[in-house]
Design an enzyme around this catalytic site. Structure first.
Site, PDB file in Angstrom:
ATOM      1  N   CYS A 166       6.734  -7.893   3.728  1.00 12.57           N
ATOM      2  CA  CYS A 166       6.426  -8.677   5.191  1.00 12.57           C
ATOM      3  C   CYS A 166       6.520  -7.568   6.188  1.00 12.57           C
ATOM      4  O   CYS A 166       7.429  -6.758   6.329  1.00 12.57           O
ATOM      5  CB  CYS A 166       7.566  -9.755   5.163  1.00 12.57           C
ATOM      6  N   ASP A 169       5.307  -1.321   8.059  1.00 10.09           N
ATOM      7  CA  ASP A 169       4.936  -0.553   8.960  1.00 10.09           C
ATOM      8  C   ASP A 169       3.187  -0.064   8.389  1.00 10.09           C
ATOM      9  O   ASP A 169       2.949   0.275   7.379  1.00 10.09           O
ATOM     10  CB  ASP A 169       5.638   0.787   8.519  1.00 10.09           C
TER      11      ASP A 169
END
Length: 271
Positions: A166, A169
């Protein structure tokens, strides 16, 4: 005149059962997965069998005399395996939203940042204390781990039914793409720990990263993309869209969320 108490002191002053305050656990958002981050490697188990799972899920610990013969010599066992992993779980929004929806399934967050991991662990303890009569949240925990290096140290082959990635980066610069949590080599590790029919859930607000993850999963022989009603009707997809910290931030900023789900395929039979 003495200054304000440090964050660590504030954390220690928290009463048992009291919810932790996120402001005392803030940590920079980005971490280099190729660094050892306080020698995480020394705290990672040598293999999944070496994990002390009862400390994370005490309500599911095996009772003396109830272990199968092959587990009798190992007291560090639980009655069932962890099935869901949230990789890079952040402050645990998804974990704590899924836990009451799937109360009999063990859910584990894996987070590389130490303070953020501690927050999730303390919140899990507080929620268990507050819901002692119902037994809710006994099925959720968090471990500090660098999954880009040590995922197979925690999970055995075909153990997981769901993996969540989720708002990872994005690592925008091309020279940092090797740090992305989705790649050809990492997808092979996800395939190893996932059971056939299991699903990898991805969400991001960065379209370029979304296309990257779709491209790499679709190119991997162990995965196929799930589309249509099966995605839209999946309670885990809806929870992932609305309950993560980043998802709520994107919602507040009227941003877009890009979701993709991939199914673990059966391995081909040997000729």
């Amino acid at each position: 005149m003495a200054g304000p108490p440090k964050k660590r002191q504030k954390r220690e002053e928290k009463q048992e059962g009291e919810m932790p305050q996120k402001k005392y656990y803030r940590q920079r958002a980005h971490a280099n997965p190729f660094s050892d981050h306080g020698l995480i490697s020394q705290r990672s188990p040598e293999s999944p069998a070496a994990m002390d799972w009862p400390q994370h899920y005490p309500a599911f610990a095996t009772q003396p005399g109830s272990e199968p013969d092959n587990q009798a010599k190992n007291p560090k066992t639980i009655t069932q395996q962890v099935e869901i992993a949230d990789i890079g779980c952040g402050f645990g929004g998804l974990l704590f939203a899924l836990a009451p929806k799937l109360p009999t399934t063990l859910i584990l967050g894996l987070e590389i940042r130490s303070s953020v991991t501690e927050f999730v662990q303390q919140k899990a303890l507080a929620l268990r204390s507050q819901n002692a009569s119902s037994g809710l949240y006994n099925n959720v925990s968090c471990i500090r781990a660098n999954t880009m290096k040590f995922l197979p140290n925690f999970f055995s082959k075909a153990q997981l039914s769901k993996i969540f990635l989720c708002f990872p980066d994005p690592h925008f610069k091309a020279r940092k793409h090797k740090q992305r949590i989705v790649s050809t080599s990492l997808n092979s590790e996800y395939a190893f720990v996932m059971r056939p029919g299991g699903k990898v859930y991805t969400i991001t607000d960065v379209e370029d990263l979304h296309l990257w993850m779709v491209e790499h999963f679709e190119a991997h022989p162990s995965f196929e993309r799930v589309v249509g009603e099966e995605v839209e009707g999946d309670v885990c997809v809806e929870t992932m869209r609305t309950e993560t910290e980043e998802g709520k931030k994107v919602e507040r900023n009227s941003g877009m969320k890009f979701v993709a789900v991939f199914r673990r395929l059966e391995d081909p039979s040997w000729p």
